[in-house]
Design a protein around this motif. Structure first.
Motif, PDB file in Angstrom:
ATOM      1  N   PRO A 272      11.148  45.932  87.507  1.00 21.46           N
ATOM      2  CA  PRO A 272      11.045  46.296  86.090  1.00 21.46           C
ATOM      3  C   PRO A 272      10.423  45.209  85.218  1.00 21.46           C
ATOM      4  CG  PRO A 272      13.323  45.833  86.691  1.00 21.46           C
ATOM      5  CD  PRO A 272      12.523  45.786  87.951  1.00 21.46           C
ATOM      6  N   LEU A 273      10.268  43.995  85.739  1.00 24.45           N
ATOM      7  CA  LEU A 273       9.666  42.926  84.947  1.00 24.45           C
ATOM      8  C   LEU A 273       8.171  42.820  85.199  1.00 24.45           C
ATOM      9  CD1 LEU A 273      12.614  42.071  84.485  1.00 24.45           C
ATOM     10  CD2 LEU A 273      11.834  39.741  84.689  1.00 24.45           C
TER      11      LEU A 273
ATOM     12  N   ALA B  75      12.081  40.022  80.869  1.00 28.85           N
ATOM     13  CA  ALA B  75      10.650  39.810  80.605  1.00 28.85           C
ATOM     14  C   ALA B  75      10.462  39.190  79.226  1.00 28.85           C
ATOM     15  CB  ALA B  75       9.892  41.128  80.708  1.00 28.85           C
ATOM     16  N   THR B  76      11.222  39.678  78.249  1.00 31.96           N
ATOM     17  CA  THR B  76      11.145  39.110  76.902  1.00 31.96           C
ATOM     18  C   THR B  76      11.617  37.664  76.908  1.00 31.96           C
ATOM     19  OG1 THR B  76      11.579  41.302  75.999  1.00 31.96           O
ATOM     20  CG2 THR B  76      11.889  39.437  74.514  1.00 31.96           C
TER      21      THR B  76
ATOM     22  N   ARG C 141      14.974  44.763  81.280  1.00 37.58           N
ATOM     23  CA  ARG C 141      13.688  44.489  80.644  1.00 37.58           C
ATOM     24  C   ARG C 141      13.773  43.279  79.710  1.00 37.58           C
ATOM     25  NH1 ARG C 141       9.488  44.748  81.955  1.00 37.58           N
ATOM     26  NH2 ARG C 141       8.558  44.981  79.938  1.00 37.58           N
TER      27      ARG C 141
ATOM     28  N   TYR D 214      12.812  37.555  88.356  1.00 40.58           N
ATOM     29  CA  TYR D 214      13.764  38.558  88.842  1.00 40.58           C
ATOM     30  C   TYR D 214      13.545  38.880  90.315  1.00 40.58           C
ATOM     31  CZ  TYR D 214      16.596  42.836  88.753  1.00 40.58           C
ATOM     32  OH  TYR D 214      17.537  43.795  88.997  1.00 40.58           O
TER      33      TYR D 214
ATOM     34  N   CYS E 280       7.606  35.929  89.270  1.00 39.13           N
ATOM     35  CA  CYS E 280       8.571  36.708  88.501  1.00 39.13           C
ATOM     36  C   CYS E 280       9.975  36.144  88.740  1.00 39.13           C
ATOM     37  CB  CYS E 280       8.513  38.173  88.933  1.00 39.13           C
ATOM     38  SG  CYS E 280       9.742  39.226  88.162  1.00 39.13           S
TER      39      CYS E 280
ATOM     40  N   ASP F 139      11.880  46.076  93.070  1.00 39.00           N
ATOM     41  CA  ASP F 139      13.195  45.839  92.475  1.00 39.00           C
ATOM     42  C   ASP F 139      14.148  45.400  93.586  1.00 39.00           C
ATOM     43  OD1 ASP F 139      15.605  45.838  91.158  1.00 39.00           O
ATOM     44  OD2 ASP F 139      15.229  47.732  90.123  1.00 39.00           O
TER      45      ASP F 139
ATOM     46  N   HIS G  88       6.346  44.729  87.252  1.00 33.93           N
ATOM     47  CA  HIS G  88       5.758  46.031  87.584  1.00 33.93           C
ATOM     48  C   HIS G  88       4.884  45.977  88.833  1.00 33.93           C
ATOM     49  CE1 HIS G  88       7.343  47.709  83.926  1.00 33.93           C
ATOM     50  NE2 HIS G  88       6.807  46.714  83.248  1.00 33.93           N
TER      51      HIS G  88
END
Length: 198
Positions: A146-147, A93-94, A90, A114, A112, A121, A149
């Motif tokens: 997870p980034l 994302a930050t 996570r 990732y 994204c 995923d 969604h």
């Protein structure tokens, strides 16, 4: 030979791990020594997990940092270690938001970093491989990235949809303004009549 989106994930990890091997950097970051739990150091880290530098998340983090700072990967190894040790996947994302000056990221318009916009995923098997039921897509599916969604990366479609929505909002605002102007005109006319009569 045509390549799929999933081939780029293996290529990304292979490129980064090859560079680490050339530089003599181990593929596992050892856990930091336990912090002294003294009250004088409130910022001491309590995380004792080692970091796998051959994971897709770590390779993505170090690549994002190196690209952003225009440096080589070896200069960003410790930063990527700290990011994943503290925040896990996570944290990407930050990091992505921080690299965009803290702005929130809309993954419908921004790919994204990732999952590269596929919405799942990349480290887990796909729904087709596992044989997930189609109705699971509507109820909190476990394979989502997870980034992002699972945000559907389609900037052309969403941009057109958003422009249509904005045009409707603008038309409503113009109509509302015209109604207010008409109402103000009527109020002024009434007030003028009352002042003229008295």
């Amino acid at each position: 030979m045509p390549t799929t989106v999933f081939d780029q994930f293996t290529r990304r990890t292979a490129d980064v791990t090859a560079q680490l091997a050339i530089l003599g950097i181990p593929l596992t970051a050892p856990a930091p020594p336990p912090a002294d739990p003294t009250p004088a150091d409130p910022w001491a880290s309590s995380y004792a997990a080692s970091v796998d530098r051959s994971s897709l998340a770590w390779c993505t983090a170090v690549t994002m940092l190196a690209d952003h700072h225009h440096t080589s990967i070896d200069r960003q190894v410790l930063a990527a270690d700290a990011l994943l040790r503290e925040l896990g996947v996570r944290g990407l994302a930050t990091l992505h938001s921080d690299l965009h000056n803290g702005a929130p990221i809309d993954y419908r318009f921004t790919r994204c970093p990732y999952c590269s916009g596929i919405g799942e995923d990349p480290t887990q098997p796909t729904c087709e491989e596992v044989g997930c039921a189609s109705w699971l897509e509507l109820a909190g599916h476990d394979h989502l990235c997870p980034l992002c969604h699972g945000d559907d990366y389609q900037p052309q479609w969403f941009a057109e949809e958003q422009m249509t929505e904005l045009e409707e909002l603008l038309a409503d605002a113009i109509e509302e303004r015209e109604e207010r102007v008409l109402l103000r005109y009527r109020i002024r006319a009434l007030l003028y009549r009352r002042t003229v009569r008295s």
